[in-house]
Motif scaffolding. Structure first.
Motif, PDB file in Angstrom:
ATOM      1  N   ALA A 142       0.738  -1.110   0.086  1.00 40.38           N
ATOM      2  CA  ALA A 142      -0.075  -0.051   0.034  1.00 40.38           C
ATOM      3  C   ALA A 142       0.890   1.287  -0.015  1.00 40.38           C
ATOM      4  N   ILE A 143       0.651   2.378  -0.794  1.00 32.51           N
ATOM      5  CA  ILE A 143       1.278   3.475  -0.844  1.00 32.51           C
ATOM      6  C   ILE A 143       0.600   4.714  -1.028  1.00 32.51           C
ATOM      7  N   LYS A 144       1.052   5.619  -0.624  1.00 33.10           N
ATOM      8  CA  LYS A 144       0.568   7.233  -0.916  1.00 33.10           C
ATOM      9  C   LYS A 144       1.755   7.905  -1.162  1.00 33.10           C
ATOM     10  N   ASN A 145       1.801   8.813  -2.168  1.00 32.81           N
ATOM     11  CA  ASN A 145       3.225   9.373  -2.409  1.00 32.81           C
ATOM     12  C   ASN A 145       2.654  10.933  -2.437  1.00 32.81           C
ATOM     13  N   GLY A 146       3.716  11.899  -2.265  1.00 32.20           N
ATOM     14  CA  GLY A 146       3.449  13.380  -2.593  1.00 32.20           C
ATOM     15  C   GLY A 146       4.506  13.864  -3.420  1.00 32.20           C
ATOM     16  N   TRP A 147       4.084  15.163  -4.213  1.00 24.18           N
ATOM     17  CA  TRP A 147       4.978  15.502  -5.088  1.00 24.18           C
ATOM     18  C   TRP A 147       4.513  17.072  -5.674  1.00 24.18           C
ATOM     19  N   ILE A 148       5.538  17.708  -5.286  1.00 18.82           N
ATOM     20  CA  ILE A 148       5.105  19.257  -5.632  1.00 18.82           C
ATOM     21  C   ILE A 148       6.371  20.217  -5.800  1.00 18.82           C
ATOM     22  N   ASP A 149       6.045  21.020  -6.547  1.00 22.86           N
ATOM     23  CA  ASP A 149       7.215  22.079  -6.770  1.00 22.86           C
ATOM     24  C   ASP A 149       6.924  23.397  -5.674  1.00 22.86           C
ATOM     25  N   ARG A 150       7.810  23.581  -4.949  1.00 24.58           N
ATOM     26  CA  ARG A 150       7.725  24.579  -4.041  1.00 24.58           C
ATOM     27  C   ARG A 150       8.487  25.913  -4.558  1.00 24.58           C
ATOM     28  N   THR A 151       7.594  26.836  -5.183  1.00 22.20           N
ATOM     29  CA  THR A 151       8.353  27.925  -5.644  1.00 22.20           C
ATOM     30  C   THR A 151       9.083  29.042  -4.666  1.00 22.20           C
ATOM     31  N   ARG A 152       8.163  28.936  -3.542  1.00 25.05           N
ATOM     32  CA  ARG A 152       8.676  30.026  -2.580  1.00 25.05           C
ATOM     33  C   ARG A 152       9.998  29.519  -2.047  1.00 25.05           C
ATOM     34  N   GLU A 153      10.081  28.159  -1.733  1.00 23.92           N
ATOM     35  CA  GLU A 153      11.606  27.731  -1.494  1.00 23.92           C
ATOM     36  C   GLU A 153      12.611  27.276  -2.429  1.00 23.92           C
ATOM     37  N   GLN A 154      11.921  27.352  -3.865  1.00 17.26           N
ATOM     38  CA  GLN A 154      12.766  27.020  -5.247  1.00 17.26           C
ATOM     39  C   GLN A 154      13.246  25.196  -4.929  1.00 17.26           C
ATOM     40  N   GLU A 155      12.298  24.609  -4.285  1.00 18.40           N
ATOM     41  CA  GLU A 155      12.675  23.203  -4.107  1.00 18.40           C
ATOM     42  C   GLU A 155      11.570  22.480  -4.698  1.00 18.40           C
ATOM     43  N   MET A 172      11.739  10.722   2.151  1.00 22.52           N
ATOM     44  CA  MET A 172      11.293  12.116   1.775  1.00 22.52           C
ATOM     45  C   MET A 172      12.598  12.883   1.121  1.00 22.52           C
ATOM     46  N   VAL A 173      12.511  13.467   0.038  1.00 23.69           N
ATOM     47  CA  VAL A 173      13.422  14.075  -0.776  1.00 23.69           C
ATOM     48  C   VAL A 173      13.344  15.347  -1.040  1.00 23.69           C
ATOM     49  N   ARG A 174      14.417  16.319  -0.896  1.00 27.16           N
ATOM     50  CA  ARG A 174      14.152  17.545  -1.025  1.00 27.16           C
ATOM     51  C   ARG A 174      15.260  17.980  -2.100  1.00 27.16           C
ATOM     52  N   TYR A 175      15.168  19.037  -3.049  1.00 24.91           N
ATOM     53  CA  TYR A 175      16.163  19.289  -3.958  1.00 24.91           C
ATOM     54  C   TYR A 175      15.990  20.513  -4.635  1.00 24.91           C
ATOM     55  N   PRO A 176      16.738  21.144  -5.445  1.00 25.11           N
ATOM     56  CA  PRO A 176      16.512  22.430  -6.213  1.00 25.11           C
ATOM     57  C   PRO A 176      15.473  21.902  -7.030  1.00 25.11           C
ATOM     58  N   ILE A 177      14.528  23.161  -7.556  1.00 24.89           N
ATOM     59  CA  ILE A 177      13.334  22.833  -8.254  1.00 24.89           C
ATOM     60  C   ILE A 177      13.779  22.625  -9.729  1.00 24.89           C
ATOM     61  N   GLY A 178      15.048  22.956 -10.316  1.00 25.67           N
ATOM     62  CA  GLY A 178      15.219  22.666 -11.634  1.00 25.67           C
ATOM     63  C   GLY A 178      15.464  21.337 -11.941  1.00 25.67           C
ATOM     64  N   LYS A 179      15.765  20.364 -11.023  1.00 23.20           N
ATOM     65  CA  LYS A 179      15.844  19.000 -11.091  1.00 23.20           C
ATOM     66  C   LYS A 179      14.525  18.414 -11.691  1.00 23.20           C
ATOM     67  N   GLY A 180      13.351  18.823 -11.417  1.00 19.40           N
ATOM     68  CA  GLY A 180      12.238  18.254 -12.067  1.00 19.40           C
ATOM     69  C   GLY A 180      11.836  17.159 -10.981  1.00 19.40           C
ATOM     70  N   TYR A 181      10.696  16.615 -11.344  1.00 21.66           N
ATOM     71  CA  TYR A 181       9.860  15.704 -10.647  1.00 21.66           C
ATOM     72  C   TYR A 181      10.706  14.145 -10.561  1.00 21.66           C
ATOM     73  N   GLU A 182      10.948  13.712 -11.735  1.00 23.04           N
ATOM     74  CA  GLU A 182      11.373  12.624 -11.949  1.00 23.04           C
ATOM     75  C   GLU A 182      12.705  12.194 -11.211  1.00 23.04           C
ATOM     76  N   TYR A 183      13.523  13.313 -10.792  1.00 24.30           N
ATOM     77  CA  TYR A 183      14.696  12.886 -10.043  1.00 24.30           C
ATOM     78  C   TYR A 183      14.343  12.327  -8.406  1.00 24.30           C
ATOM     79  N   GLY A 184      13.370  13.175  -8.133  1.00 23.08           N
ATOM     80  CA  GLY A 184      13.013  12.521  -6.745  1.00 23.08           C
ATOM     81  C   GLY A 184      12.093  11.491  -6.695  1.00 23.08           C
ATOM     82  N   MET A 185      11.482  11.246  -7.658  1.00 24.31           N
ATOM     83  CA  MET A 185      10.580   9.999  -7.852  1.00 24.31           C
ATOM     84  C   MET A 185      11.402   8.772  -8.092  1.00 24.31           C
TER      85      MET A 185
END
Length: 200
Positions: A142-155, A172-185
């Motif tokens: 069973a899973i539930k994931n979260g994914w969002i670009d935080r422009t305020r933090e640029q993360e 939980m993975v947090r990184y610069p916004i320019g890397k996109g979603y796939e990097y964290g997923m």
């Protein structure tokens, strides 16, 4: 383990659990329409329906119940009161998973139903931890994931919760916004694969 990040859609597992448990505590059975809404929240990560449930649960009061009922130690209600910015830590994410698995979150009446729905997460929300397991085993996790670009933090904030037969896991993975979603997923999956590999 104890550093927090914003949950985004991962917190929806708790919101649905809180709704179902509270309905049962009041002696109420959710209508077919409400259960269909809950399915959309879990399987398809529907934001509009999530907000409706969250409002009906008293907003941040629901998150306060999470902190208490699941005995979280690092996490907190969002300063703006919104569900998406709830702050959870990786170990508290795993604790929330255990809270769902053992029935505290959704209650005895609805736990099996909720875990069943979380096994059926599909589309864009189906990534991360369970992808590290053999195909036959994935459908039991069973899973539930979260994914969002935080422009305020640029993360980018990418979060993964999984519940297995005898275990729970939070990444939980947090990184610069320019890397996109796939990097964290992909990193949710890679971190899991590293844990699954036997040490030499």
């Amino acid at each position: 383990m104890d550093e927090t990040s914003t949950t985004a859609s991962l917190i929806k597992a708790w919101i649905v659990a809180d709704y179902l448990r509270r309905a049962d505590e009041k002696g109420q059975t959710p209508s077919a329409a409400k259960l269909a809404d809950a399915t959309k929240i879990i399987r398809d990560s529907d934001n509009t329906r999530t907000q409706q449930f969250y409002n009906a649960l008293g907003g941040s009061a629901s998150i306060k119940r999470l902190l208490s009922k699941c005995e979280l130690t690092d996490s907190s209600v969002a300063s703006d009161g919104g569900w998406s910015r709830t702050a959870l830590s990786p170990r508290d994410t795993a604790r929330m998973g255990a809270c769902i698995a053992d029935g505290r979150a959704a209650g005895p009446q609805w736990t099996k139903w909720l875990i069943g729905e979380m096994r059926l997460v599909r589309g864009g929300g189906d990534f991360g931890i369970r992808k590290a397991f053999p195909a036959a085993e994935r459908k039991t996790i069973a899973i539930k994931n979260g994914w969002i670009d935080r422009t305020r933090e640029q993360e980018m904030h990418i979060n993964c919760l999984a519940i297995g037969d005898t275990w729970t896991m939070g990444v939980m993975v947090r990184y610069p916004i320019g890397k996109g979603y796939e990097y964290g997923m992909k990193n949710c999956q890679k971190i899991t694969e590293a844990l699954l590999r036997p040490t030499t």
